[in-house]
Design a protein around this motif. Structure first.
Motif, PDB file in Angstrom:
ATOM      1  N   ALA A  26       0.828  -1.194   0.000  1.00  0.00           N
ATOM      2  CA  ALA A  26       0.000   0.000   0.000  1.00  0.00           C
ATOM      3  C   ALA A  26       0.869   1.253   0.000  1.00  0.00           C
ATOM      4  O   ALA A  26       0.620   2.206  -0.742  1.00  0.00           O
ATOM      5  N   ILE A  27       1.938   1.187   0.830  1.00  0.00           N
ATOM      6  CA  ILE A  27       2.830   2.347   0.896  1.00  0.00           C
ATOM      7  C   ILE A  27       3.496   2.576  -0.452  1.00  0.00           C
ATOM      8  O   ILE A  27       3.556   3.690  -0.968  1.00  0.00           O
ATOM      9  N   ARG A  28       3.976   1.465  -1.031  1.00  0.00           N
ATOM     10  CA  ARG A  28       4.616   1.568  -2.342  1.00  0.00           C
ATOM     11  C   ARG A  28       3.690   2.194  -3.370  1.00  0.00           C
ATOM     12  O   ARG A  28       4.097   3.024  -4.164  1.00  0.00           O
ATOM     13  N   LYS A  29       2.472   1.709  -3.329  1.00  0.00           N
ATOM     14  CA  LYS A  29       1.504   2.184  -4.298  1.00  0.00           C
ATOM     15  C   LYS A  29       1.304   3.684  -4.103  1.00  0.00           C
ATOM     16  O   LYS A  29       1.285   4.458  -5.047  1.00  0.00           O
ATOM     17  N   GLU A  30       1.206   4.044  -2.833  1.00  0.00           N
ATOM     18  CA  GLU A  30       1.008   5.439  -2.491  1.00  0.00           C
ATOM     19  C   GLU A  30       2.161   6.286  -3.004  1.00  0.00           C
ATOM     20  O   GLU A  30       1.980   7.387  -3.506  1.00  0.00           O
ATOM     21  N   LEU A  31       3.363   5.734  -2.912  1.00  0.00           N
ATOM     22  CA  LEU A  31       4.549   6.471  -3.346  1.00  0.00           C
ATOM     23  C   LEU A  31       4.754   6.388  -4.851  1.00  0.00           C
ATOM     24  O   LEU A  31       5.680   6.965  -5.391  1.00  0.00           O
ATOM     25  N   GLY A  32       3.931   5.589  -5.497  1.00  0.00           N
ATOM     26  CA  GLY A  32       4.071   5.447  -6.945  1.00  0.00           C
ATOM     27  C   GLY A  32       5.269   4.594  -7.326  1.00  0.00           C
ATOM     28  O   GLY A  32       5.799   4.697  -8.423  1.00  0.00           O
ATOM     29  N   GLU A  33       5.730   3.751  -6.392  1.00  0.00           N
ATOM     30  CA  GLU A  33       6.876   2.897  -6.734  1.00  0.00           C
ATOM     31  C   GLU A  33       6.385   1.630  -7.394  1.00  0.00           C
ATOM     32  O   GLU A  33       5.310   1.128  -7.123  1.00  0.00           O
ATOM     33  N   ASP A  34       7.263   1.091  -8.192  1.00  0.00           N
ATOM     34  CA  ASP A  34       6.893  -0.097  -8.956  1.00  0.00           C
ATOM     35  C   ASP A  34       6.728  -1.294  -8.038  1.00  0.00           C
ATOM     36  O   ASP A  34       7.523  -1.528  -7.151  1.00  0.00           O
ATOM     37  N   GLU A  35       5.718  -2.057  -8.290  1.00  0.00           N
ATOM     38  CA  GLU A  35       5.503  -3.242  -7.480  1.00  0.00           C
ATOM     39  C   GLU A  35       6.470  -4.349  -7.842  1.00  0.00           C
ATOM     40  O   GLU A  35       6.719  -5.258  -7.067  1.00  0.00           O
ATOM     41  N   ALA A  36       7.015  -4.254  -9.046  1.00  0.00           N
ATOM     42  CA  ALA A  36       7.863  -5.336  -9.549  1.00  0.00           C
ATOM     43  C   ALA A  36       9.088  -5.570  -8.676  1.00  0.00           C
ATOM     44  O   ALA A  36       9.646  -6.644  -8.663  1.00  0.00           O
ATOM     45  N   GLU A  37       9.497  -4.528  -7.939  1.00  0.00           N
ATOM     46  CA  GLU A  37      10.693  -4.765  -7.150  1.00  0.00           C
ATOM     47  C   GLU A  37      10.369  -5.311  -5.763  1.00  0.00           C
ATOM     48  O   GLU A  37      11.103  -5.131  -4.822  1.00  0.00           O
ATOM     49  N   GLY A  38       9.283  -5.995  -5.686  1.00  0.00           N
ATOM     50  CA  GLY A  38       8.910  -6.636  -4.427  1.00  0.00           C
ATOM     51  C   GLY A  38       9.936  -7.685  -4.040  1.00  0.00           C
ATOM     52  O   GLY A  38      10.684  -8.180  -4.858  1.00  0.00           O
ATOM     53  N   ASN A  39       9.943  -8.021  -2.757  1.00  0.00           N
ATOM     54  CA  ASN A  39      10.956  -8.922  -2.253  1.00  0.00           C
ATOM     55  C   ASN A  39      10.755 -10.358  -2.703  1.00  0.00           C
ATOM     56  O   ASN A  39      11.706 -11.084  -2.930  1.00  0.00           O
ATOM     57  N   ASP A  40       9.503 -10.762  -2.800  1.00  0.00           N
ATOM     58  CA  ASP A  40       9.200 -12.152  -3.130  1.00  0.00           C
ATOM     59  C   ASP A  40       9.823 -12.486  -4.470  1.00  0.00           C
ATOM     60  O   ASP A  40      10.241 -13.604  -4.740  1.00  0.00           O
ATOM     61  N   ASP A  41       9.878 -11.491  -5.308  1.00  0.00           N
ATOM     62  CA  ASP A  41      10.508 -11.597  -6.593  1.00  0.00           C
ATOM     63  C   ASP A  41      11.901 -12.225  -6.487  1.00  0.00           C
ATOM     64  O   ASP A  41      12.259 -13.115  -7.232  1.00  0.00           O
ATOM     65  N   TYR A  42      12.672 -11.732  -5.521  1.00  0.00           N
ATOM     66  CA  TYR A  42      14.046 -12.194  -5.385  1.00  0.00           C
ATOM     67  C   TYR A  42      14.112 -13.657  -4.998  1.00  0.00           C
ATOM     68  O   TYR A  42      14.904 -14.408  -5.525  1.00  0.00           O
ATOM     69  N   ARG A  43      13.223 -14.047  -4.084  1.00  0.00           N
ATOM     70  CA  ARG A  43      13.243 -15.452  -3.680  1.00  0.00           C
ATOM     71  C   ARG A  43      12.992 -16.343  -4.892  1.00  0.00           C
ATOM     72  O   ARG A  43      13.721 -17.287  -5.158  1.00  0.00           O
ATOM     73  N   ALA A  44      12.003 -15.967  -5.661  1.00  0.00           N
ATOM     74  CA  ALA A  44      11.676 -16.766  -6.838  1.00  0.00           C
ATOM     75  C   ALA A  44      12.847 -16.767  -7.821  1.00  0.00           C
ATOM     76  O   ALA A  44      13.210 -17.806  -8.376  1.00  0.00           O
ATOM     77  N   ARG A  45      13.443 -15.608  -7.968  1.00  0.00           N
ATOM     78  CA  ARG A  45      14.536 -15.515  -8.936  1.00  0.00           C
ATOM     79  C   ARG A  45      15.735 -16.337  -8.496  1.00  0.00           C
ATOM     80  O   ARG A  45      16.356 -17.030  -9.296  1.00  0.00           O
ATOM     81  N   VAL A  46      16.047 -16.264  -7.207  1.00  0.00           N
ATOM     82  CA  VAL A  46      17.183 -17.043  -6.701  1.00  0.00           C
ATOM     83  C   VAL A  46      16.885 -18.524  -6.841  1.00  0.00           C
ATOM     84  O   VAL A  46      17.737 -19.320  -7.242  1.00  0.00           O
ATOM     85  N   GLU A  47      15.635 -18.905  -6.542  1.00  0.00           N
ATOM     86  CA  GLU A  47      15.306 -20.324  -6.630  1.00  0.00           C
ATOM     87  C   GLU A  47      15.338 -20.810  -8.066  1.00  0.00           C
ATOM     88  O   GLU A  47      15.714 -21.944  -8.346  1.00  0.00           O
ATOM     89  N   ALA A  48      14.958 -19.940  -8.975  1.00  0.00           N
ATOM     90  CA  ALA A  48      14.922 -20.352 -10.379  1.00  0.00           C
ATOM     91  C   ALA A  48      16.299 -20.312 -11.031  1.00  0.00           C
ATOM     92  O   ALA A  48      16.539 -21.001 -12.018  1.00  0.00           O
ATOM     93  N   ALA A  49      17.222 -19.516 -10.467  1.00  0.00           N
ATOM     94  CA  ALA A  49      18.510 -19.327 -11.143  1.00  0.00           C
ATOM     95  C   ALA A  49      19.389 -20.561 -11.018  1.00  0.00           C
ATOM     96  O   ALA A  49      19.267 -21.344 -10.086  1.00  0.00           O
ATOM     97  N   ASP A  50      20.287 -20.702 -11.999  1.00  0.00           N
ATOM     98  CA  ASP A  50      21.212 -21.828 -12.007  1.00  0.00           C
ATOM     99  C   ASP A  50      22.451 -21.430 -11.216  1.00  0.00           C
ATOM    100  O   ASP A  50      23.391 -20.857 -11.746  1.00  0.00           O
ATOM    101  N   LEU A  51      22.424 -21.718  -9.918  1.00  0.00           N
ATOM    102  CA  LEU A  51      23.518 -21.269  -9.052  1.00  0.00           C
ATOM    103  C   LEU A  51      24.168 -22.461  -8.367  1.00  0.00           C
ATOM    104  O   LEU A  51      23.496 -23.446  -8.073  1.00  0.00           O
ATOM    105  N   PRO A  52      25.455 -22.363  -8.066  1.00  0.00           N
ATOM    106  CA  PRO A  52      26.075 -23.387  -7.225  1.00  0.00           C
ATOM    107  C   PRO A  52      25.425 -23.349  -5.844  1.00  0.00           C
ATOM    108  O   PRO A  52      24.965 -22.295  -5.411  1.00  0.00           O
ATOM    109  N   ASP A  53      25.406 -24.510  -5.162  1.00  0.00           N
ATOM    110  CA  ASP A  53      24.698 -24.605  -3.884  1.00  0.00           C
ATOM    111  C   ASP A  53      25.110 -23.531  -2.886  1.00  0.00           C
ATOM    112  O   ASP A  53      24.268 -22.888  -2.260  1.00  0.00           O
ATOM    113  N   ALA A  54      26.424 -23.354  -2.751  1.00  0.00           N
ATOM    114  CA  ALA A  54      26.916 -22.402  -1.746  1.00  0.00           C
ATOM    115  C   ALA A  54      26.429 -20.993  -2.062  1.00  0.00           C
ATOM    116  O   ALA A  54      26.088 -20.226  -1.166  1.00  0.00           O
TER     117      ALA A  54
END
Ligand SMILES: Nc1ncnc2c1ncn2[C@@H]1O[C@H](COP(=O)(O)OP(=O)(O)OP(=O)(O)O)[C@@H](O)[C@H]1O
Length: 769
Positions: A221-249
């Motif tokens: 709600a705050i983001r929306k109020e500030l007109g900031e993009d929702e795309a940079e939400g945090n959940d995004d990162y979790r999904a991206r890290v999980e989807a990325a091809d990364l070494p375990d460590a």
């Protein structure tokens, strides 16, 4: 106790124990029982439970305290229960009520066992009550002394079923009753501990999730109020890290940061840099490797297609790639130090194609190519990054290069390693050393990234203009391949085959619209540029094409057209002008730009005190050379035909600024010749250039950079050069067309130069005489 007759009230599904005060709504039979008690039994009646139509064997004797109406107008009574009583047979009595024979149970003196059991039970009950935080009840329970009375407080216990309560009612023996209670309460306590824990866990989880959910919703709600993009939400990162091809460590570390981000949210001042860091990690090509093309014949073909000449350089590169490929196929790690495991160092003047050769190597192998400019890097953090806690921290250039390349095995060109400095901000060379060391670089740690990065598959190629400023430890890791510069005919060929087609394309001209004759190319090489490489050459071609494209097409550019297109020649053979007076001699030197000619001037100053002053940007070794030259001339003055009075005057020796030569002794012969020329008043011949160290006895000692120097001599239009005898083998490296254009005098003693390099008599002096 004596038995008595009392009206009886059976309560459905309610069990009353002694010691209770309860309001009871009165239906018809209950009303009858209460009325009978009040009128005919001294307000006493027996109350007993009827559970699922089963009558209990015992009840309690109760007194009617009060009668009246409940809310809603139903008649009700307040009853106080007293002693337990066994129910005997039914009897007849007055009124509409049922009457029974009752046998009250006497409360005897409690046994020792009963007291112990009561104490144990009290503890359990208190625990139960504590869990429910029923502090007042704890107080009243604690105050009860009599074991039987204590046992009967269980009538209030909500955790006891009616069946159990009836069992208590039907157990007049105090010890037995307490045993039952201890068993049941103990069970309840154990169960409730487990379930409490479960409940607690569940509640905590739910709360946490609710809390997070709420916070996140608020955040949105705050983001929306500030007109900031929702795309940079945090959940995004979790999904991206999980989807990325990364070494375990790496994934683990990244998820840790994602966790921090999620927990802390945007309010966290660190959120910004955690995001930037995660972006960097996600951008790195952790598991991406391109396949090498290991066909060496094809490799040579690619190198040939990209570059004219440089045969030896190409041979060495192909050899190097061959050894590397063999070592890799045998699983040998490349070992530091010289040898084919080392890093290639392409050294030579600007514009000779070091960078483009590096690119070519990448093309040859089918690898990605990135260039890392090291010129002027003084800060270790440039290489290894800043710690994340540092404001505005960034990864170092190596990590950035890997990211840019998009693979873990690119060719990385470390451009200008000779221009890496070091100061109080740490030693970038030491960091580079770690990058290049096969024993360490599979776990390279950038301060910013703070994760192990495997650089062992990277092919590093370094470039440098000069060698002597490369930190020694770094130089020791490298396999030197020198590119000294091109001859005029090389340049013409490079221009014809590579530069002209490329510049035509850049000027959006098609082949044939503008053609350039060989003569024009030769003219540019000879009189418009004086460089070891082809950089200015290429620039001038670009300029010529831009101009030519404005006129009528097609057009052929000949030597005569150049003036109009690119102006007057910049370099005319200047040696004849410079050496038109006594005291000026032409030397051959190596500078950061490759080989070059330099003019050394000597003049006599008025005054009668001898001595030498030296100017120009000279290093200590060059200054010493000047001293040695003067000492040699003094010591051999007579033999050289120099009058002793000449040597009473102070002498000034000057090396004009321009191309700054590297410090070294190789100007010795040139200085000596300039002094002798001055003191004899005889010009040095204009077509002559020289290089060599001179000893106090006049011996000519060997010097370096022969090929570069001869190329420079030819460029400058000189036709004769003097070289130390011990440099004769170096002539093998000099291109044939250069040797054809030059007469090379091999000398062992400076007298051989002095006797042939000077004009017979200075025109100036003849005029003065
Ligand atoms: N032998 C050659 N054949 C074809 N093209 C060449 C050759 N040598 C140089 N060139 C061209 O000359 C230009 C200058 O080369 P490049 O930039 O690689 O020089 P460099 O030695 O790396 O210079 P610097 O030390 O300044 O980086 C490039 O366009 C390159 O393709």
């Amino acid at each position: 106790m004596v038995s008595k007759r009392l009206p009886v009230l059976f309560l459905d599904d309610i069990v009353l124990l002694p010691g209770m005060v309860v309001p009871v709504e009165l239906d018809e039979p209950a009303q009858a029982a209460v009325d009978a008690a009040r009128t005919s039994a001294g307000s006493e009646l027996l109350i007993a439970p009827r559970l699922e139509d089963r009558y209990a064997s015992h009840g309690v004797v109760a007194t009617v305290q009060q009668v009246g109406k409940a809310r809603g107008g139903t008649p009700a009574a307040v009853l106080r229960t007293g002693v337990r009583a066994r129910i005997g047979g039914g009897v007849t009595g007055p009124g509409a009520a049922l009457w029974v024979e009752v046998e009250p149970v006497a409360a005897g003196e409690p046994s020792e066992t009963a007291r112990e059991l009561a104490a144990a039970y009290k503890k359990l009950v208190v625990s139960v009550l504590q869990r429910r935080e029923a502090w007042q009840v704890i107080d009243s329970v604690s105050a009860i002394d009599d074991p039987g009375d204590l046992a009967d407080t269980a009538g209030w216990a909500p955790y006891l079923t009616n069946d159990r309560k009836r069992e208590l009612l039907e157990t007049p023996d105090v010890e037995a009753r307490l045993r039952l209670l201890i068993e049941w309460t103990g069970d309840f306590l154990a169960e409730s501990e487990v379930s409490d824990k479960i409940e607690h866990d569940v509640r905590e989880n739910v709360e946490k999730r609710n809390r997070e959910y709420l916070l996140r919703e608020q955040l949105k709600a705050i983001r929306k109020e500030l007109g900031e993009d929702e795309a940079e939400g945090n959940d995004d990162y979790r999904a991206r890290v999980e989807a990325a091809d990364l070494p375990d460590a790496v994934r683990e570390a990244a998820l840790r940061e994602v966790g921090k981000l999620e927990r802390a949210g945007d309010q966290n001042p660190e959120a910004g840099w955690i995001r930037t860091w995660l972006d960097t990690v996600l951008d790195l090509p952790w598991n991406v490797r391109t396949d090498d093309n290991t066909d060496l014949a094809a490799a040579r073909a690619v190198l040939d297609a990209d570059h004219h000449g440089l045969d030896e350089v190409k041979d060495r590169i192909v050899e190097y790639l061959g050894v590397r490929a063999r070592r890799e196929s045998r699983g040998l790690t490349t070992v530091g130090g010289r040898g084919s495991g080392a890093v290639i160092l392409l050294a030579g003047p600007p514009g000779v194609g070091k960078t483009s050769l590096g690119e070519s190597v990448a093309r040859t192998l089918g690898r990605k190519f990135v260039r890392v400019a090291l010129g002027g890097v003084r800060d270790e953090a440039e290489i290894r990054g800043h710690r994340r806690t540092y404001v505005g921290a960034l990864p170092g250039r190596i990590v950035r290069a890997i990211r840019e390349s998009g693979s873990m095995n690119p060719v990385v060109l470390l451009d200008e390693v000779d221009k890496v400095g070091s100061d109080y901000r740490g030693d970038p060379a030491a960091a580079l050393l770690e990058v290049l060391d096969p024993a360490q670089n599979h776990t390279f740690r950038d301060h910013y990234l703070d994760l192990d990065l495997d650089l062992s598959d990277v092919l590093f190629i370094a470039t440098a203009n000069v060698l002597d400023t490369i930190p020694q430890a770094l130089f020791d890791r490298m396999e030197l391949i020198s590119i000294d510069g091109y001859t005029e005919s090389d340049k013409v060929a490079i221009a014809r085959d590579f530069l002209v087609p490329r510049q035509l394309e850049r000027a959006a001209l098609s082949e044939g619209e503008v053609t350039v004759t060989e003569d024009a190319l030769r003219e540019i090489a000879a009189n418009y540029t004086r460089e070891a490489g082809v950089r200015s050459f290429e620039r001038l071609l670009a300029k010529a094409f831009r101009k030519a494209a404005l006129g009528d097409l097609p057009v052929s550019v000949d030597a005569g057209d150049l003036k109009e297109l690119i102006g007057r020649p910049r370099f005319t053979p200047e040696s004849s002008e410079r050496t038109a007076v006594p005291g000026v001699s032409t030397g051959l030197a190596v500078t950061g730009m490759g080989g070059d000619v330099l003019y050394i001037e000597a003049s006599l100053l008025p005054g009668d005190k001898g001595g030498l002053s030296v100017t120009g940007q000279l290093g200590d070794v060059m200054k010493e050379s000047a001293q040695i030259a003067l000492s040699y001339v003094r010591a051999h003055a007579e033999e050289l035909g120099i009058s002793p009075e000449q040597l009473d005057h102070p002498i000034h020796l000057h090396v004009p600024a321009g191309a700054v030569p590297k410090d070294g002794p190789s100007a010795g012969v040139t200085m000596t010749t300039a002094l002798v020329s001055l003191l004899l008043g005889r010009n040095v011949r204009a077509e002559v250039g020289m290089t060599g160290e001179v000893s106090l006895t006049g011996r000519v000692l060997p010097i370096g950079g022969v090929k570069q120097k001869l190329l420079a001599a030819q460029r400058a239009g000189l036709t004769e050069v003097y070289l130390p005898q011990r440099n004769e083998p170096d002539l093998d490296d000099v291109p044939a067309d250069v040797l054809e254009a030059l007469t090379v005098h091999i000398v062992a003693d400076v007298r051989e130069i002095l006797s042939t390099a000077l004009e017979p008599v200075s025109a100036g002096l003849v005029a003065a005489a």
